[in-house]
Design a protein around this motif. Structure first.
Motif, PDB file in Angstrom:
ATOM      1  N   ASN A 102      -7.979 -75.960  64.584  1.00 51.82           N
ATOM      2  CA  ASN A 102      -8.511 -75.320  63.373  1.00 51.82           C
ATOM      3  C   ASN A 102      -8.370 -73.802  63.445  1.00 51.82           C
ATOM      4  O   ASN A 102      -8.041 -73.149  62.448  1.00 51.82           O
ATOM      5  N   GLN A 103      -8.593 -73.247  64.628  1.00 54.99           N
ATOM      6  CA  GLN A 103      -8.433 -71.794  64.796  1.00 54.99           C
ATOM      7  C   GLN A 103      -6.978 -71.379  64.616  1.00 54.99           C
ATOM      8  O   GLN A 103      -6.688 -70.349  63.988  1.00 54.99           O
ATOM      9  N   LEU A 104      -6.045 -72.184  65.153  1.00 56.15           N
ATOM     10  CA  LEU A 104      -4.626 -71.875  64.984  1.00 56.15           C
ATOM     11  C   LEU A 104      -4.229 -71.973  63.512  1.00 56.15           C
ATOM     12  O   LEU A 104      -3.499 -71.109  63.003  1.00 56.15           O
ATOM     13  N   SER A 105      -4.704 -72.996  62.821  1.00 57.19           N
ATOM     14  CA  SER A 105      -4.391 -73.175  61.394  1.00 57.19           C
ATOM     15  C   SER A 105      -4.875 -71.983  60.581  1.00 57.19           C
ATOM     16  O   SER A 105      -4.169 -71.479  59.693  1.00 57.19           O
ATOM     17  N   GLU A 106      -6.075 -71.518  60.896  1.00 53.17           N
ATOM     18  CA  GLU A 106      -6.628 -70.350  60.190  1.00 53.17           C
ATOM     19  C   GLU A 106      -5.810 -69.106  60.503  1.00 53.17           C
ATOM     20  O   GLU A 106      -5.529 -68.291  59.626  1.00 53.17           O
ATOM     21  N   ARG A 107      -5.410 -68.974  61.758  1.00 48.43           N
ATOM     22  CA  ARG A 107      -4.659 -67.794  62.182  1.00 48.43           C
ATOM     23  C   ARG A 107      -3.317 -67.690  61.468  1.00 48.43           C
ATOM     24  O   ARG A 107      -2.895 -66.598  61.083  1.00 48.43           O
ATOM     25  N   VAL A 108      -2.629 -68.810  61.270  1.00 53.62           N
ATOM     26  CA  VAL A 108      -1.301 -68.780  60.652  1.00 53.62           C
ATOM     27  C   VAL A 108      -1.368 -68.995  59.134  1.00 53.62           C
ATOM     28  O   VAL A 108      -0.336 -69.044  58.471  1.00 53.62           O
ATOM     29  N   GLY A 109      -2.586 -69.148  58.601  1.00 59.43           N
ATOM     30  CA  GLY A 109      -2.772 -69.239  57.155  1.00 59.43           C
ATOM     31  C   GLY A 109      -2.337 -70.552  56.538  1.00 59.43           C
ATOM     32  O   GLY A 109      -1.868 -70.569  55.394  1.00 59.43           O
ATOM     33  N   GLU A 110      -2.509 -71.648  57.246  1.00 54.72           N
ATOM     34  CA  GLU A 110      -2.149 -72.958  56.705  1.00 54.72           C
ATOM     35  C   GLU A 110      -3.425 -73.781  56.530  1.00 54.72           C
ATOM     36  O   GLU A 110      -3.940 -74.382  57.479  1.00 54.72           O
ATOM     37  N   ALA A 114      -2.038 -76.424  60.542  1.00 57.41           N
ATOM     38  CA  ALA A 114      -0.792 -75.798  60.992  1.00 57.41           C
ATOM     39  C   ALA A 114       0.282 -76.847  61.278  1.00 57.41           C
ATOM     40  O   ALA A 114      -0.004 -77.925  61.799  1.00 57.41           O
ATOM     41  N   ASP A 115       1.505 -76.506  60.893  1.00 55.17           N
ATOM     42  CA  ASP A 115       2.677 -77.309  61.242  1.00 55.17           C
ATOM     43  C   ASP A 115       3.062 -76.915  62.671  1.00 55.17           C
ATOM     44  O   ASP A 115       3.394 -75.752  62.933  1.00 55.17           O
ATOM     45  N   VAL A 116       3.000 -77.870  63.613  1.00 52.46           N
ATOM     46  CA  VAL A 116       3.156 -77.512  65.019  1.00 52.46           C
ATOM     47  C   VAL A 116       4.203 -78.376  65.724  1.00 52.46           C
ATOM     48  O   VAL A 116       4.556 -79.466  65.265  1.00 52.46           O
ATOM     49  N   ALA A 117       4.672 -77.831  66.830  1.00 52.72           N
ATOM     50  CA  ALA A 117       5.462 -78.592  67.793  1.00 52.72           C
ATOM     51  C   ALA A 117       4.537 -78.957  68.930  1.00 52.72           C
ATOM     52  O   ALA A 117       3.730 -78.134  69.381  1.00 52.72           O
ATOM     53  N   ILE A 118       4.615 -80.199  69.404  1.00 53.24           N
ATOM     54  CA  ILE A 118       3.765 -80.664  70.497  1.00 53.24           C
ATOM     55  C   ILE A 118       4.678 -81.086  71.640  1.00 53.24           C
ATOM     56  O   ILE A 118       5.498 -81.994  71.494  1.00 53.24           O
ATOM     57  N   VAL A 182      -0.354 -80.268  77.641  1.00 52.69           N
ATOM     58  CA  VAL A 182       0.327 -80.421  76.354  1.00 52.69           C
ATOM     59  C   VAL A 182       0.297 -79.093  75.605  1.00 52.69           C
ATOM     60  O   VAL A 182      -0.775 -78.517  75.397  1.00 52.69           O
ATOM     61  N   VAL A 183       1.471 -78.616  75.230  1.00 52.95           N
ATOM     62  CA  VAL A 183       1.603 -77.382  74.453  1.00 52.95           C
ATOM     63  C   VAL A 183       1.552 -77.713  72.967  1.00 52.95           C
ATOM     64  O   VAL A 183       2.284 -78.599  72.498  1.00 52.95           O
ATOM     65  N   VAL A 184       0.671 -77.031  72.234  1.00 50.21           N
ATOM     66  CA  VAL A 184       0.599 -77.150  70.769  1.00 50.21           C
ATOM     67  C   VAL A 184       0.930 -75.779  70.206  1.00 50.21           C
ATOM     68  O   VAL A 184       0.187 -74.823  70.401  1.00 50.21           O
ATOM     69  N   GLN A 185       2.061 -75.669  69.513  1.00 49.85           N
ATOM     70  CA  GLN A 185       2.597 -74.362  69.115  1.00 49.85           C
ATOM     71  C   GLN A 185       3.043 -74.370  67.667  1.00 49.85           C
ATOM     72  O   GLN A 185       3.630 -75.364  67.200  1.00 49.85           O
ATOM     73  N   GLN A 186       2.759 -73.277  66.963  1.00 48.12           N
ATOM     74  CA  GLN A 186       3.213 -73.172  65.580  1.00 48.12           C
ATOM     75  C   GLN A 186       4.710 -73.454  65.501  1.00 48.12           C
ATOM     76  O   GLN A 186       5.501 -72.926  66.268  1.00 48.12           O
ATOM     77  N   MET A 187       5.076 -74.320  64.568  1.00 52.12           N
ATOM     78  CA  MET A 187       6.475 -74.718  64.413  1.00 52.12           C
ATOM     79  C   MET A 187       7.255 -73.607  63.724  1.00 52.12           C
ATOM     80  O   MET A 187       6.823 -73.077  62.695  1.00 52.12           O
ATOM     81  N   VAL A 188       8.381 -73.250  64.310  1.00 50.64           N
ATOM     82  CA  VAL A 188       9.297 -72.316  63.660  1.00 50.64           C
ATOM     83  C   VAL A 188      10.340 -73.143  62.912  1.00 50.64           C
ATOM     84  O   VAL A 188      11.153 -73.831  63.524  1.00 50.64           O
TER      85      VAL A 188
END
Length: 483
Positions: A102-110, A114-118, A182-188
């Protein structure tokens, strides 16, 4: 310590974050443009396995399996993975993942998540993390909390793929001492992406070797596409070579999430991917990252809307000797059957074995030349038996090339049609430096291949509680790395 943001990790955190997670944290702290994210640490995996009571069940299954019985091993792997995937994550653990996502989603404005790569990031107490590279899973374009939690479980389960179980057993690694982060990272959602070696991995020359294609970088890493190839002198910034390939396939985002493989539009297939300006931007990044780590790096990069991102960086596993590469070469007076790219130096003579599916791997015997569209991690046991590798697709940074260099066997990639041109049991010689396949046997090719296998392995700093000497893609390469 169950979930940690990239900003709170460094290369010293390999034990809890695995190689990928620790390096992403290190790069983030160094100010390198890395998409934001967090790591579900190995402690979370351990807590999940023990709190739910499935740890002992999994160990019991492993204790009874005969790894040399392929069917039995596969059945055991599927059973273990099903147990992990079907076991709910306790609230006390899932809460950490929920808050971080949820914090990552808020940070990237989604707002919808957030759309992520796992990505899996395995680690162990007594060996380099990357000894398990390519054996665990990666999932792209995952969105929504429920999906994130589902794919975190799938990453945990991938620690028990049949090939991963086999390697641990074969090399006497305790299953109970191998953990996974497990890495959860904003998808480019990249327009173009690929791989960059900060030096030439075959020769050790101070030349950035860059491969790129359209869409996501998975097509380049896996070898499913033959990418454009570029060489840039890092000292002068001179572009030394540009090879534009016919790029037939690409990975992109499907409507509603997940990544899919599609055909490249006709107008882009033979279009140059990287401009000179983008190449120089990549080379500047290479110098920066190499300077930070103090050693040559194997990196993954992506461009999105003109902005460059670094997705991963790790030490190059093997470095050739440029002085040796420049030694006098013997002329070969044989008919050339196939032309491609030299991806691992040396000469390999043997009988052709064409592999079009995993079911055919047993055809490859000691001393054969393995010919396939592109290799996968499941093919490594057969690659170890082969005297040389020849592929239709891929570039010098793909799976076949990297594994061949670590095994010290010649490899020719990007031939286009080796699987249809070369015939079963034909006697051929593969030249892994020139990228050629000759008709017939060259006397002494076996000695040449063995000599080419005398590769250097790059050392890494002390980054865990045990001494880690090198970053390699296979456990079998660890003794060579430690020498």
């Amino acid at each position: 310590m169950y979930v940690k943001k990239f900003e709170d990790l460094s290369k010293d955190d390999l034990g809890i974050a695995g190689g990928k997670g620790a390096n992403l944290g290190e790069l983030t702290q160094a100010g390198i443009p890395v998409p934001p994210g967090f790591v579900v640490t190995s402690k979370t995996y351990d807590k999940f396995m023990r709190d739910t009571g499935i740890f002992s069940k999994v160990m019991d299954i492993l204790d009874q399996v005969d790894i040399n019985n392929t069917k039995e091993l596969q059945e055991a792997a599927e059973k273990i993975k099903a147990i992990i995937i079907e076991t709910p994550i306790p609230d006390g653990i899932s809460t950490y993942i929920t808050e971080a996502y949820n914090q990552l989603s808020e940070r990237v404005g989604e707002e919808d998540g957030a759309d992520v790569a796992i990505r899996s990031s395995a680690t162990a107490e007594d060996l380099p993390e990357a000894s398990f590279a390519g054996q665990q899973d990666t999932f792209l374009h995952v969105q929504g909390l429920d999906n994130v939690i589902e794919y975190v479980r799938k990453c945990w389960a991938s620690l028990f793929e049949a090939r991963a179980i086999f390697y641990r057993e074969e090399n006497n690694f305790e299953h109970s001492q191998v953990y996974i982060a497990v890495v959860v990272q904003q998808m480019v959602d990249s327009d173009k992406a690929g791989v960059m070696f900060t030096v030439n991995p075959s020769t050790g020359e101070n030349i950035a070797l860059i491969e790129g294609s359209w869409g996501l970088g998975e097509s380049v890493v896996s070898g499913s596409v033959t990418p454009d190839n570029y060489a840039v002198d890092k000292e002068t910034n001179e572009v030394l070579n540009v090879t534009i390939s016919d790029k037939k396939t690409m990975f992109t985002n499907e409507e509603g999430g997940t990544s899919i493989q599609v055909d490249v539009p006709d107008e882009l297939r033979k279009e140059r991917v990287l401009s000179d300006e983008e190449l120089l931007e990549l080379v500047a990044m290479a110098k920066r990252v190499e300077g930070h780590y103090g050693k040559p790096q194997d990196t993954e990069w992506a461009f999105h809307d003109g902005n460059l991102f670094l997705l991963q960086s790790r030490p190059i596993t093997t470095l050739g000797d440029s002085k040796k590469e420049g030694s006098e070469e013997e002329e070969v007076d044989l008919e050339v059957l196939i032309r491609g790219l030299g991806a691992s130096p040396g000469l390999a003579s043997g009988s052709v074995k064409v592999i079009l599916s995993l079911d055919e791997l047993d055809k490859v015997q000691d001393g054969d030349v393995m010919v396939t569209t592109m290799t996968t991690p499941d093919m490594v046991p057969a690659m170890k038996r082969a005297t040389g590798i020849v592929t239709d697709e891929g570039g010098v940074t793909c799976h076949a090339a990297i594994i061949s260099r670590e095994l010290g066997i010649p490899c020719v990639v990007c031939t286009g049609d080796a699987t249809t041109t070369l015939k079963e049991n034909d006697e051929v010689t593969a030249d892994g430096k020139k990228g050629l396949v000759y008709k017939g046997i060259i006397k002494g090719a076996e000695d040449e291949a063995a000599s080419a296998g005398a590769i250097q392995v790059s050392a890494t700093p002390l980054i865990t509680v045990t001494e880690v000497k090198a970053n390699v893609s296979m456990a079998e390469a660890a003794p060579k790395a430690a020498a």
